[in-house]
Design a protein around this motif. Sequence first.
Motif, PDB file in Angstrom:
ATOM      1  N   GLY A 122       0.814  -1.212   0.000  1.00  0.00           N
ATOM      2  CA  GLY A 122       0.000   0.000   0.000  1.00  0.00           C
ATOM      3  C   GLY A 122       0.847   1.261   0.000  1.00  0.00           C
ATOM      4  O   GLY A 122       0.535   2.224  -0.700  1.00  0.00           O
ATOM      5  N   ALA A 123       1.933   1.254   0.784  1.00  0.00           N
ATOM      6  CA  ALA A 123       2.808   2.426   0.858  1.00  0.00           C
ATOM      7  C   ALA A 123       3.443   2.736  -0.495  1.00  0.00           C
ATOM      8  O   ALA A 123       3.630   3.905  -0.849  1.00  0.00           O
ATOM      9  CB  ALA A 123       3.896   2.204   1.909  1.00  0.00           C
ATOM     10  N   VAL A 124       3.724   1.716  -1.259  1.00  0.00           N
ATOM     11  CA  VAL A 124       4.342   1.909  -2.576  1.00  0.00           C
ATOM     12  C   VAL A 124       3.288   2.156  -3.654  1.00  0.00           C
ATOM     13  O   VAL A 124       3.406   3.074  -4.465  1.00  0.00           O
ATOM     14  CB  VAL A 124       5.216   0.684  -2.947  1.00  0.00           C
ATOM     15  CG1 VAL A 124       5.709   0.775  -4.377  1.00  0.00           C
ATOM     16  CG2 VAL A 124       6.379   0.555  -1.977  1.00  0.00           C
ATOM     17  N   SER A 125       2.239   1.336  -3.661  1.00  0.00           N
ATOM     18  CA  SER A 125       1.271   1.403  -4.761  1.00  0.00           C
ATOM     19  C   SER A 125       0.322   2.595  -4.670  1.00  0.00           C
ATOM     20  O   SER A 125      -0.110   3.114  -5.703  1.00  0.00           O
ATOM     21  CB  SER A 125       0.463   0.110  -4.842  1.00  0.00           C
ATOM     22  OG  SER A 125      -0.341  -0.055  -3.694  1.00  0.00           O
ATOM     23  N   GLY A 126      -0.012   3.050  -3.467  1.00  0.00           N
ATOM     24  CA  GLY A 126      -0.936   4.176  -3.320  1.00  0.00           C
ATOM     25  C   GLY A 126      -0.499   5.406  -4.098  1.00  0.00           C
ATOM     26  O   GLY A 126      -1.239   5.907  -4.958  1.00  0.00           O
ATOM     27  N   PRO A 127       0.721   5.918  -3.829  1.00  0.00           N
ATOM     28  CA  PRO A 127       1.175   7.085  -4.602  1.00  0.00           C
ATOM     29  C   PRO A 127       1.270   6.810  -6.105  1.00  0.00           C
ATOM     30  O   PRO A 127       0.966   7.683  -6.917  1.00  0.00           O
ATOM     31  CB  PRO A 127       2.560   7.382  -4.011  1.00  0.00           C
ATOM     32  CG  PRO A 127       2.511   6.821  -2.632  1.00  0.00           C
ATOM     33  CD  PRO A 127       1.636   5.595  -2.736  1.00  0.00           C
ATOM     34  N   TYR A 146       5.398  15.839   1.501  1.00  0.00           N
ATOM     35  CA  TYR A 146       4.327  15.681   2.475  1.00  0.00           C
ATOM     36  C   TYR A 146       3.163  14.889   1.879  1.00  0.00           C
ATOM     37  O   TYR A 146       2.620  13.987   2.509  1.00  0.00           O
ATOM     38  CB  TYR A 146       3.852  17.055   2.961  1.00  0.00           C
ATOM     39  CG  TYR A 146       2.566  16.996   3.750  1.00  0.00           C
ATOM     40  CD1 TYR A 146       2.548  16.514   5.062  1.00  0.00           C
ATOM     41  CD2 TYR A 146       1.361  17.403   3.170  1.00  0.00           C
ATOM     42  CE1 TYR A 146       1.360  16.444   5.776  1.00  0.00           C
ATOM     43  CE2 TYR A 146       0.177  17.331   3.882  1.00  0.00           C
ATOM     44  CZ  TYR A 146       0.181  16.855   5.177  1.00  0.00           C
ATOM     45  OH  TYR A 146      -0.989  16.774   5.873  1.00  0.00           O
ATOM     46  N   HIS A 147       2.775  15.221   0.664  1.00  0.00           N
ATOM     47  CA  HIS A 147       1.651  14.541   0.028  1.00  0.00           C
ATOM     48  C   HIS A 147       1.973  13.089  -0.293  1.00  0.00           C
ATOM     49  O   HIS A 147       1.134  12.201  -0.083  1.00  0.00           O
ATOM     50  CB  HIS A 147       1.215  15.280  -1.229  1.00  0.00           C
ATOM     51  CG  HIS A 147       0.627  16.618  -0.942  1.00  0.00           C
ATOM     52  ND1 HIS A 147       0.521  17.586  -1.882  1.00  0.00           N
ATOM     53  CD2 HIS A 147       0.102  17.148   0.202  1.00  0.00           C
ATOM     54  CE1 HIS A 147      -0.037  18.666  -1.354  1.00  0.00           C
ATOM     55  NE2 HIS A 147      -0.296  18.420  -0.084  1.00  0.00           N
ATOM     56  N   LEU A 148       3.181  12.845  -0.795  1.00  0.00           N
ATOM     57  CA  LEU A 148       3.581  11.453  -1.063  1.00  0.00           C
ATOM     58  C   LEU A 148       3.568  10.632   0.212  1.00  0.00           C
ATOM     59  O   LEU A 148       3.072   9.507   0.239  1.00  0.00           O
ATOM     60  CB  LEU A 148       4.967  11.404  -1.709  1.00  0.00           C
ATOM     61  CG  LEU A 148       5.057  11.854  -3.156  1.00  0.00           C
ATOM     62  CD1 LEU A 148       6.511  11.946  -3.591  1.00  0.00           C
ATOM     63  CD2 LEU A 148       4.293  10.897  -4.060  1.00  0.00           C
ATOM     64  N   LEU A 149       4.099  11.200   1.291  1.00  0.00           N
ATOM     65  CA  LEU A 149       4.109  10.505   2.579  1.00  0.00           C
ATOM     66  C   LEU A 149       2.697  10.286   3.102  1.00  0.00           C
ATOM     67  O   LEU A 149       2.374   9.212   3.618  1.00  0.00           O
ATOM     68  CB  LEU A 149       4.940  11.301   3.589  1.00  0.00           C
ATOM     69  CG  LEU A 149       5.099  10.675   4.973  1.00  0.00           C
ATOM     70  CD1 LEU A 149       5.804   9.323   4.875  1.00  0.00           C
ATOM     71  CD2 LEU A 149       5.871  11.603   5.875  1.00  0.00           C
ATOM     72  N   SER A 150       1.834  11.283   2.955  1.00  0.00           N
ATOM     73  CA  SER A 150       0.445  11.159   3.422  1.00  0.00           C
ATOM     74  C   SER A 150      -0.292  10.038   2.683  1.00  0.00           C
ATOM     75  O   SER A 150      -0.980   9.225   3.305  1.00  0.00           O
ATOM     76  CB  SER A 150      -0.306  12.475   3.216  1.00  0.00           C
ATOM     77  OG  SER A 150       0.266  13.491   3.979  1.00  0.00           O
ATOM     78  N   VAL A 151      -0.164  10.010   1.366  1.00  0.00           N
ATOM     79  CA  VAL A 151      -0.835   8.970   0.575  1.00  0.00           C
ATOM     80  C   VAL A 151      -0.240   7.602   0.895  1.00  0.00           C
ATOM     81  O   VAL A 151      -0.970   6.620   1.068  1.00  0.00           O
ATOM     82  CB  VAL A 151      -0.752   9.286  -0.933  1.00  0.00           C
ATOM     83  CG1 VAL A 151      -1.243   8.110  -1.771  1.00  0.00           C
ATOM     84  CG2 VAL A 151      -1.566  10.534  -1.254  1.00  0.00           C
ATOM     85  N   ALA A 152       1.083   7.528   0.999  1.00  0.00           N
ATOM     86  CA  ALA A 152       1.734   6.255   1.322  1.00  0.00           C
ATOM     87  C   ALA A 152       1.287   5.746   2.691  1.00  0.00           C
ATOM     88  O   ALA A 152       0.964   4.561   2.847  1.00  0.00           O
ATOM     89  CB  ALA A 152       3.255   6.416   1.279  1.00  0.00           C
TER      90      ALA A 152
END
Length: 171
Positions: A122-127, A146-152
């Motif tokens: 999920g951490a990889v595929s979400g973004p 920040y956005h990449l981390l939030s989505v991940a």
Amino acid sequence: MTNKILFNIIGFYLCWFISIYAAANGNYYLGPISVIIFLLIHIIKIMNYNQEILFLLICYFIGFFIDTMFLRFGIIEYHGILSSKFNIAPVWVTCLWVCFGSSISHSFRWFKRQYLYLALLGAVSGPIIYYSASSSGALNFIVNNYHLLSVALCWSLFLPLIVYISDRLVD
């Protein structure tokens, strides 16, 4: 591979592409219509449809909440009627969550009880998913750390949670 699993895989990806590319071209209802047709056939083909329908509703509300929060925090700008008028995730996006939910217990059943692996996935595929949808023009993914981390982070929690719910409810 059984015909049901093959149907589920093809249906999921077909609905995803139709929804993304239709939204990119301003046809916001084409995706939800394709998802509804796919889900009607999907529900007819499975045995425990009451549990499946409940699970799909849970996916809808979780997806609606997550994507509405992404919208409100300025992480993603969606193209769609509801996002511009009411500042909530558009129908075509939330339908994709339901479509994804329909695949959890069927074509993606190898996910079952693999919660740590799912968190990493999920951490990889979400973004990547949001970035690819942004590349098509269906939405704007405002990319920064920040956005990449939030989505991940969100997807690293969501994916194991939704599979856990499926493990308990549908199986």
